[in-house]
Design an enzyme around this catalytic site. Sequence first.
Site, PDB file in Angstrom:
ATOM      1  N   ASP A   1      10.057   6.311 -10.204  1.00 43.57           N
ATOM      2  CA  ASP A   1       9.281   6.055 -11.228  1.00 43.57           C
ATOM      3  C   ASP A   1       9.791   7.936 -11.925  1.00 43.57           C
ATOM      4  OD1 ASP A   1       7.524   5.128 -11.953  1.00 43.57           O
ATOM      5  OD2 ASP A   1       5.543   5.755 -11.075  1.00 43.57           O
TER       6      ASP A   1
ATOM      7  N   LYS B   1      -0.827  -4.286  -3.093  1.00 46.82           N
ATOM      8  CA  LYS B   1      -1.980  -3.702  -2.987  1.00 46.82           C
ATOM      9  C   LYS B   1      -2.047  -2.019  -3.328  1.00 46.82           C
ATOM     10  CE  LYS B   1      -4.864  -2.003   1.178  1.00 46.82           C
ATOM     11  NZ  LYS B   1      -4.711  -0.938   0.784  1.00 46.82           N
TER      12      LYS B   1
ATOM     13  N   SER C   1       0.423  -1.358   0.030  1.00 50.33           N
ATOM     14  CA  SER C   1       0.239  -0.122  -0.202  1.00 50.33           C
ATOM     15  C   SER C   1       0.897   1.185  -0.039  1.00 50.33           C
ATOM     16  CB  SER C   1      -0.978   0.217   1.479  1.00 50.33           C
ATOM     17  OG  SER C   1      -1.945   0.886   1.070  1.00 50.33           O
TER      18      SER C   1
END
Length: 824
Positions: free
Chosen positions: A520, A535, A509
């Site tokens: 990224d 998740k 999560s």
Amino acid sequence: MRILLILLCLEFAAPLFGAESQIQLKTSDQPAQTNENLKPLIPVKLAPQPNDGWIADLTARMLEQLHFLHQPLDQKISSKFLDRYIDTLDPQHIHFLQSDIADFEKYRTVLGELTRKQHDTSPAYVIFNRFMQRLDERVAYANGLLKNDQFDFTGSDRVLLVRKEQPFPKDMTEAKQFWRDRVRYEYLQEKLNKEGREEIGKLVASRPTPVAAALTWTDFHKDIVDIISHRYSRIQRTFRDWDGDEVLQAYLTALAHVYDPHSDYFDKSQLENFSIGMSLSLYGIGAVLTSEDGYCKIKELNPSGPAFKSKKFKANDRIVAVAQGTNELVDVVDMPLTKVVEMIRGPKGTDVRLTVIPADATDTSTRTTISLTRDEIKLEDQQAKAKIIEVPGDKGQTLHLGVIDLPSFYASFPLVGHERAPVKSTTVDVAKLLAKLKEQKVDGVILDLRRNGGGSLEEAINLTGLFIKEGPVVQVSDPDGKVQVDEDTDPSVAYDGPLIVLTSRFSASASEILAGALQDYGRALIVGDSSTHGKGTVQSLNQLAPFMFGHLPNLSTNDPGALGALKLTTRKFYRASGSSTQLKGVIPDIVLPSINDYLEVGESSLENPLPWDTISTAKFDKVNRVQPYLSELSKRSVNRVASEKDFAYVREDIEQVKKIMAEKSASLNEAQRLKEKEESDVRQKIRDRERKARKLVDQKAFDVTLTNGTPVVTAAKSSATNLAATAKHTANAVTLDTKQGQVNATNSLAQANLPDANKSGSGDHSEISPAALAQGIATGEGDTEDFADPDKAPAVDAHLEEAEHILVDYIALMGKIPALTVNH
């Protein structure tokens, strides 16, 4: 998870109270006769509570209208609801008979209508009461076996360890066979433990003569029977302590899990625990309690709590009565632990009196009553902490590495109607630790998220901002496809140096949001298991009572948590790149061998997960701190892992785990099991000797902890390590994170789904799964209890040590190859 409460207008709540048509069901809930000559306990006959129907109706409507799927509670969902609730109570299909399941079939297509139109939760209690009858029968049968069976283990029998996909027992005869197999399996497990070298040595040493030292079957039999009998009694007591709130919680959580594995109903007690876990703070006396033989026992004391400061309590004291202020004492012997805890907790500044049997009392009739004033209890051991490690660099210099251990993304989480909790922020704490690490001139930082199951979405966003200037961190999509981009808008950077994020299959999560964003941007090197948990959903928490004020006459506006709360999935999140972490997780830049990758761990192993997908990428500038060095870093790590003995051990263990997971059963032949155990013991001893024979160097380390919000640096115990003083580093021994349950299917540290059921194996306390056996391989934990083997090498965290090696290489390469910022 963004910490918020969704406010629903009266228009939503109003339809809950109209008159509806009725469904007629056969009222018989009596099971088929089993012709048992047992002396049963008083049968459990729980029944619906006055507010159950309204709670269930509101929960169902919220799931229909607010859940991401917008799925009506139709006959299809009703059918899944029934199956899920049955499996919640009996996940291994070992208690209910096929005749029981046939009796429950009348509910299959009508649970939705019963819940929504009739406010009828009686099926929850009919099924639970039947489960309790079967559990009582199983415990009685097991105790009879333990008393009378001779337990022969010379045959070729095997016991199936995982029955969740198997049919329920055809009848009581077949059920008894399954129960007998489990008792025999447990007995053999304990017998192999008792036949270990340490146990035999201790027993022989206690004998006065060589003749007395000769061991017989009866030497261990009584102990084994006592251990297993106590185990069965404990689980039976756990479920017998359930009240209507806990049955309703199991029932409505089963409904929520039909929609997805992260939606849950919390009763009042679990709602409190959820808030405590998120805030890392509570009001009480500061004692960790456990239940033993009907007594509430103090397991440990929190140094920040009134009980510890009073110097009148100690571990193993037994609490027998509790009183509020000057009120009369209430006997709590045989009271469910959750109820005792509720009585002891209370508002800050209020008084509570406890009557205890002191642990050191020579007379068990001794009673002492002590008065305490409740205060805030800080759970500092569960907040972020750091350490500084000295390691040799590539040119023989000493490098200082900072390692931050972050167990969750905690945040202040005040419940409606409760005293506001002190402000708590993961980001603030980590920023303080980073400042202290920079003050100590660390050369690089490792952020360890391997045990981090998530928490606050807002904290994940803000914490990511400590490492980047500004820009999108996560994109959140609602059911209609509307995308919101959550950004870091603060251009300041708390730490700009070399950074590694260490992950595992248990990083979930909010951990995946941070790891995915830093990957990224090219800001941090991600290292760990083959992927994170997977998740990629966002939940909101909705207290139910505020929607019912004015409709239920017995509901006080002073207690908004009285009806519990529904945590439900409302949105999905995506990385800045547009990729979802749902199911697939975050793939590390450098993957290390791990047993976790071969266990049933992660979103894909859960029932009813939402699918993976992608959306458009957000606009952001990559800092490109990883790509220029990744090829060389990966090559060096691969070479180390391939040549290091400890990772060879990991690969051997992986093969063992794969074999166990494939077999799904265990032999009941003692000779075969003893041979396997001896082979495993020999393997471990060879490893221990090899590790102890290595040439190690002392490694200096310093702990950095937060005391009252201030970072404090203390010298840690000097430890031996095999980080060589040259550019050739070595990975160390393997201690992998293979413990299941805390992070599996959670979005936060405080997740608490059916805690009593989970403690007991959700209805099958004797279940030993292949994953649990694999855990023993991974951690080196066998069946022995607390015996300290002087020949055993100390366990070392191999993944962390390899991350340290990679960071040392990273620091060296960054000094040679400049990084560039590129637009994306």
